[in-house]
Design a protein around this motif. Structure first.
Motif, PDB file in Angstrom:
ATOM      1  N   ASP A  63       0.989  -1.236   0.017  1.00  0.00           N
ATOM      2  CA  ASP A  63       0.029  -0.023  -0.044  1.00  0.00           C
ATOM      3  C   ASP A  63       0.889   1.200  -0.008  1.00  0.00           C
ATOM      4  O   ASP A  63       0.457   2.085  -0.728  1.00  0.00           O
ATOM      5  CB  ASP A  63      -0.814   0.080   1.200  1.00  0.00           C
ATOM      6  CG  ASP A  63      -2.092  -1.024   1.302  1.00  0.00           C
ATOM      7  OD1 ASP A  63      -2.276  -1.494   0.333  1.00  0.00           O
ATOM      8  OD2 ASP A  63      -2.105  -1.762   2.467  1.00  0.00           O
ATOM      9  N   ASP A 117       2.146   1.915  -3.134  1.00  0.00           N
ATOM     10  CA  ASP A 117       1.168   2.369  -4.278  1.00  0.00           C
ATOM     11  C   ASP A 117       0.973   3.997  -4.007  1.00  0.00           C
ATOM     12  O   ASP A 117       0.514   4.796  -4.890  1.00  0.00           O
ATOM     13  CB  ASP A 117      -0.280   1.614  -4.060  1.00  0.00           C
ATOM     14  CG  ASP A 117      -0.180   0.104  -4.501  1.00  0.00           C
ATOM     15  OD1 ASP A 117       0.737  -0.231  -5.316  1.00  0.00           O
ATOM     16  OD2 ASP A 117      -0.866  -0.607  -4.467  1.00  0.00           O
ATOM     17  N   LYS A 166       3.439   5.726  -5.433  1.00  0.00           N
ATOM     18  CA  LYS A 166       3.489   5.945  -6.861  1.00  0.00           C
ATOM     19  C   LYS A 166       2.347   7.024  -7.268  1.00  0.00           C
ATOM     20  O   LYS A 166       2.523   7.691  -8.226  1.00  0.00           O
ATOM     21  CB  LYS A 166       2.870   4.410  -7.491  1.00  0.00           C
ATOM     22  CG  LYS A 166       4.015   3.569  -7.750  1.00  0.00           C
ATOM     23  CD  LYS A 166       3.684   2.177  -8.129  1.00  0.00           C
ATOM     24  CE  LYS A 166       4.764   1.345  -7.884  1.00  0.00           C
ATOM     25  NZ  LYS A 166       4.050  -0.030  -7.546  1.00  0.00           N
ATOM     26  N   GLU A 167       1.181   6.940  -6.502  1.00  0.00           N
ATOM     27  CA  GLU A 167       0.064   7.912  -6.798  1.00  0.00           C
ATOM     28  C   GLU A 167       0.533   9.326  -6.805  1.00  0.00           C
ATOM     29  O   GLU A 167       0.121  10.138  -7.352  1.00  0.00           O
ATOM     30  CB  GLU A 167      -1.170   7.627  -5.767  1.00  0.00           C
ATOM     31  CG  GLU A 167      -2.284   8.366  -6.223  1.00  0.00           C
ATOM     32  CD  GLU A 167      -3.585   8.077  -5.389  1.00  0.00           C
ATOM     33  OE1 GLU A 167      -3.418   6.977  -4.724  1.00  0.00           O
ATOM     34  OE2 GLU A 167      -4.384   8.832  -5.170  1.00  0.00           O
TER      35      GLU A 167
END
Ligand SMILES: NC(=O)c1ccc[n+]([C@@H]2O[C@H](COP(=O)([O-])OP(=O)(O)OC[C@H]3O[C@@H](n4cnc5c(N)ncnc54)[C@H](O)[C@@H]3O)[C@@H](O)[C@H]2O)c1
Ligand SMILES: [Fe+2]
Length: 383
Positions: free
Chosen positions: A374, A377, A380-381
């Motif tokens: 998570d 991620d 990355k976002e």
């Protein structure tokens, strides 16, 4: 059943120009020799110029330690403790942003020589007693003047906290005049940090309580209502005072109802890339809020009505609009909005995510569990 234990600073003085009477305040409280802990930026901005003459006038010996660095490493704390011991200071003043105040708190704790920095990391490890302590914030951000926390950069990838009621000062002195010259980008970043404190305190999984909730909501009302004014018109003293009070109330909230995912993911960015604390937080705020939506949308919607009154739709829709508004706030205020703008690339993400997993003290407060994948991620976002 309700059960909580609320800690705060005993005396909070709000007074424009109040820093000019610092020496008298120390003398009234029995101080015979003071050490002021600050950083070169605060010193060269002349913020101590009005406070210093009174020390001479009333014959109170004072020394200035001005070698604090942003995101202070342990070596700075050791040097400041040595300065306090060498000058035989019996009263410590932290004068500056979170970095200076955090160092001053540890100096007050460690100068008596009974405890060592290496032994006090973590919650409740510092036992005290400490030297008397006044904290004077010059940024409207961390709220360190009312928190039980000092943050130390312990390696190029990790920040650790010393958390203990012993670190609450005797007095917090809020003098808005000191913040009039705070540069716009520092005003913006530190102001967003304070907003994140309030948001994370209100949505924390552990230790949320009715007192911290009241404080978080009033903090957000003050911060959201004054941040743009303080950034655009730096000499607006009312806006500055509201920001200082808002940051202080947010500090009171989060020291009792602790911060979570935004801070856990922001710390590795600060430690590895030397991105200022408030900016690191603002870069992760939008992604972490979206990640938390399922678990926290009702609470976000309640805060949304304070930050952006008149939001429409279901609580999920209101919370989504709030996340997108807050995600864009940094850009509106002229700050970088993406990790790439501060030099972070896709290759850094695995390392950052691994570092974030070390922030167990903060991760345990997240309304939704954040695992290693998570965290990757979320970075990355934010890229
Ligand atoms: N103790 C806590 O509860 C707590 C909470 C959040 C963050 N922190 C820590 O606080 C630190 C960040 O503190 P900060 O965001 O206040 O920044 P800071 O103390 O690092 O200061 C940032 C910069 O602003 C300058 N500055 C400060 N006041 C000024 C003024 N009035 N005019 C002109 N320049 C001024 C400083 O010289 C410095 O260069 C980090 O180490 C962070 O981890 C602590
Ligand atoms: Fe913070």
């Amino acid at each position: 059943m309700m059960q909580f234990d609320f800690h705060s600073t005993r005396s909070i003085l709000v007074e424009r120009g109040g820093a000019n009477n610092l020496a008298k305040r120390i003398a009234e409280r029995g101080g015979k020799s003071a050490l002021i802990v600050t950083d070169p930026g605060v010193l060269s901005a002349g913020l101590l110029d009005k406070a210093m003459p009174q020390f001479k006038e009333i014959g109170l010996p004072v020394q200035i330690f001005s070698d604090v660095q942003a995101d202070p490493p342990a070596s700075v704390i050791d040097a400041a403790v040595k300065a306090a011991q060498a000058s035989k200071a019996d009263y410590i003043v932290g004068f500056g942003g979170g970095s200076s105040m955090d160092v001053a708190k540890l100096v007050a704790l460690l100068a008596p020589g009974k405890e060592k920095l290496a032994d006090v990391y973590g919650v409740g490890m510092a036992k005290g007693p400490r030297l008397p302590l006044i904290l004077v914030p010059t940024t409207a951000g961390t709220g360190s003047e009312v928190t039980t926390i000092s943050i130390v950069t312990v390696s190029e990838s990790e920040k650790k906290g010393v958390v203990s009621p012993q670190l609450l000062p005797d007095v917090a002195l809020l003098d808005a005049e000191l913040t009039l010259g705070l540069p716009a980008h520092v005003t913006a970043a530190t102001g967003i940090d304070a907003m994140v404190h309030a948001i994370e305190a209100f949505t924390t999984k552990r230790l949320k309580n009715p007192v911290s909730d009241c404080l978080a909501k009033e903090a957000l009302r003050l911060l959201a209502g004054n941040l743009h004014k303080a950034v655009k018109t730096g000499n607006d003293i009312d806006a500055r005072e509201n920001m200082l009070l808002g940051a202080c109330l947010a500090g009171m909230a989060f020291t009792n109802a602790p911060v979570a995912g935004v801070h856990a993911l922001a710390y590795p960015i600060g430690a590895r890339f030397h991105v200022p604390h408030g900016l690191s937080n603002s870069l992760m705020l939008g992604p972490v809020m979206r990640f938390n939506l399922d678990a926290a949308h009702t609470m976000y919607a309640e805060l949304g009505q304070i930050i952006k009154p008149g939001l429409q739709g279901s609580t999920i829709e209101q919370a989504t609009q709030l996340a997108s508004y807050l995600g864009g706030l940094a850009g509106d205020l002229g700050l970088p909005q993406r990790l790439v703008e501060v030099g972070i690339t896709a290759e850094d993400i695995d390392q950052l995510a691994a570092d974030a997993m070390l922030q167990t003290r903060l991760l345990q407060n997240s309304p939704r569990e954040i695992r290693l994948n998570d965290a990757a991620d979320l970075y990355k976002e934010a890229l």
